[in-house]
Scaffold this motif. Structure first.
Motif, PDB file in Angstrom:
ATOM      1  N   GLY A  16      20.890  -5.476 -33.024  1.00  0.00           N
ATOM      2  CA  GLY A  16      21.107  -4.034 -32.944  1.00  0.00           C
ATOM      3  C   GLY A  16      20.828  -3.492 -31.558  1.00  0.00           C
ATOM      4  O   GLY A  16      21.579  -2.646 -31.037  1.00  0.00           O
ATOM      5  N   VAL A  19      23.730  -4.477 -29.315  1.00  0.00           N
ATOM      6  CA  VAL A  19      24.921  -3.658 -29.580  1.00  0.00           C
ATOM      7  C   VAL A  19      24.755  -2.283 -28.954  1.00  0.00           C
ATOM      8  O   VAL A  19      25.672  -1.748 -28.315  1.00  0.00           O
ATOM      9  N   VAL A  34      28.992   0.352 -39.388  1.00  0.00           N
ATOM     10  CA  VAL A  34      28.569  -1.049 -39.358  1.00  0.00           C
ATOM     11  C   VAL A  34      29.010  -1.705 -40.657  1.00  0.00           C
ATOM     12  O   VAL A  34      28.762  -1.186 -41.746  1.00  0.00           O
ATOM     13  N   ALA A  45      23.215  -6.813 -40.799  1.00  0.00           N
ATOM     14  CA  ALA A  45      23.921  -5.556 -40.539  1.00  0.00           C
ATOM     15  C   ALA A  45      23.062  -4.342 -40.855  1.00  0.00           C
ATOM     16  O   ALA A  45      23.167  -3.310 -40.199  1.00  0.00           O
ATOM     17  N   VAL A  48      21.060  -3.704 -37.816  1.00  0.00           N
ATOM     18  CA  VAL A  48      21.922  -3.194 -36.747  1.00  0.00           C
ATOM     19  C   VAL A  48      22.239  -1.724 -36.989  1.00  0.00           C
ATOM     20  O   VAL A  48      22.161  -0.897 -36.076  1.00  0.00           O
ATOM     21  N   ALA A  49      22.585  -1.381 -38.228  1.00  0.00           N
ATOM     22  CA  ALA A  49      22.908   0.007 -38.565  1.00  0.00           C
ATOM     23  C   ALA A  49      21.719   0.924 -38.308  1.00  0.00           C
ATOM     24  O   ALA A  49      21.880   2.044 -37.799  1.00  0.00           O
ATOM     25  N   VAL A  52      21.287   1.256 -34.390  1.00  0.00           N
ATOM     26  CA  VAL A  52      22.391   1.994 -33.781  1.00  0.00           C
ATOM     27  C   VAL A  52      22.459   3.425 -34.306  1.00  0.00           C
ATOM     28  O   VAL A  52      22.890   4.334 -33.604  1.00  0.00           O
ATOM     29  N   LEU A  56      26.243   2.128 -43.025  1.00  0.00           N
ATOM     30  CA  LEU A  56      26.488   0.719 -43.345  1.00  0.00           C
ATOM     31  C   LEU A  56      27.385   0.602 -44.569  1.00  0.00           C
ATOM     32  O   LEU A  56      27.219   1.314 -45.551  1.00  0.00           O
ATOM     33  N   ILE A 133      31.896  -1.948 -36.419  1.00  0.00           N
ATOM     34  CA  ILE A 133      31.005  -2.975 -35.873  1.00  0.00           C
ATOM     35  C   ILE A 133      30.786  -4.012 -36.978  1.00  0.00           C
ATOM     36  O   ILE A 133      30.030  -3.793 -37.917  1.00  0.00           O
ATOM     37  N   VAL A 135      29.450  -7.356 -38.584  1.00  0.00           N
ATOM     38  CA  VAL A 135      28.236  -8.147 -38.364  1.00  0.00           C
ATOM     39  C   VAL A 135      28.145  -9.278 -39.384  1.00  0.00           C
ATOM     40  O   VAL A 135      28.342  -9.068 -40.588  1.00  0.00           O
TER      41      VAL A 135
END
Length: 215
Positions: A16, A19, A34, A45, A48-49, A52, A56, A133, A135
């Motif tokens: 994350g 990104v 994401v 993911a 990452v969500a 960011v 998701l 995005i 993942v």
């Protein structure tokens, strides 16, 4: 070889940040969604969500296995009717058109069942004109990633970013044209398999996928 990631949560947090650095702290979540590939990609993911600051969703891809050897991949399918078939594998297994159609029909039924379970009746997030995005917990052959990127574009994504913690050296060249940007935390030459780079690479359960999406 020493593992790089403690588990999928650790990998997701670090991914994350990468990104966000690539896209810019202010711009990263602007119009972004994401998309985690189930099952193992969804916990990554989720992190990452969170980093960011984007919503998701799940983007399901399903392998097409040979009718007599289900573990042998002859292609893959994804949402929106996307399909990728390995013609060499089909010839090697001497599959007729009818056999391939039956394999794909069964896979699409299972794909729909899984999506209904994972989303729990929620509609899919609208990708029209947005930054998708995508993942996963890693890329090996690239077949699932290819289908996922094509599915996201078919569903209307204006930009596709493919982000994974680990991938083999040269993966961007192999997948060139499928995504607009690529993010990988490590691309070793002696790749061998995704799982070797994690301390904990236990199989992700369906309940864990649902929990990550519900959060």
């Amino acid at each position: 070889m020493v593992a790089i990631f403690e588990n999928r949560v650790d990998a997701g947090r670090r991914l994350g940040e990468a990104v966000r650095a690539l896209l810019g702290e202010v711009d990263a979540a602007d119009g972004a969604v994401v998309l985690g590939l189930p099952r193992g990609g969804v916990p990554v993911a989720r992190q990452v969500a969170d980093v960011v600051g984007a919503p998701l969703d799940v983007l399901a891809v399903r392998k097409l296995g040979g009718p007599r050897h289900p573990e042998f991949a002859i292609g893959a399918i994804g949402e929106g009717g996307v399909r990728l078939v390995d013609d060499d594998a089909v010839r090697h297994m001497r599959l007729g058109g009818g056999e391939l159609e039956r394999v794909e029909a069964a896979a699409r039924i299972e794909l729909a069942r899984l999506l209904a379970r994972y989303r729990g009746g929620r509609p899919a997030l609208d990708l029209a004109g947005r930054r998708a995005i995508i993942v996963d917990d890693g890329v090996a052959t690239g077949a699932s990633a290819t289908v996922a990127c094509r599915a996201a574009r078919l569903l209307g994504a204006g930009e596709v970013v493919l982000a994974v913690p680990i991938a083999p050296y040269g993966w961007e060249q192999k997948l060139a044209g499928e995504a607009d940007a690529f993010v990988a935390l490590a691309t070793p030459r002696d790749f061998w398999a995704v799982g070797r780079w994690y301390v904990d690479f236990d199989q992700t359960t369906a309940d864990e996928v649902i929990s990550a999406l519900d959060r």
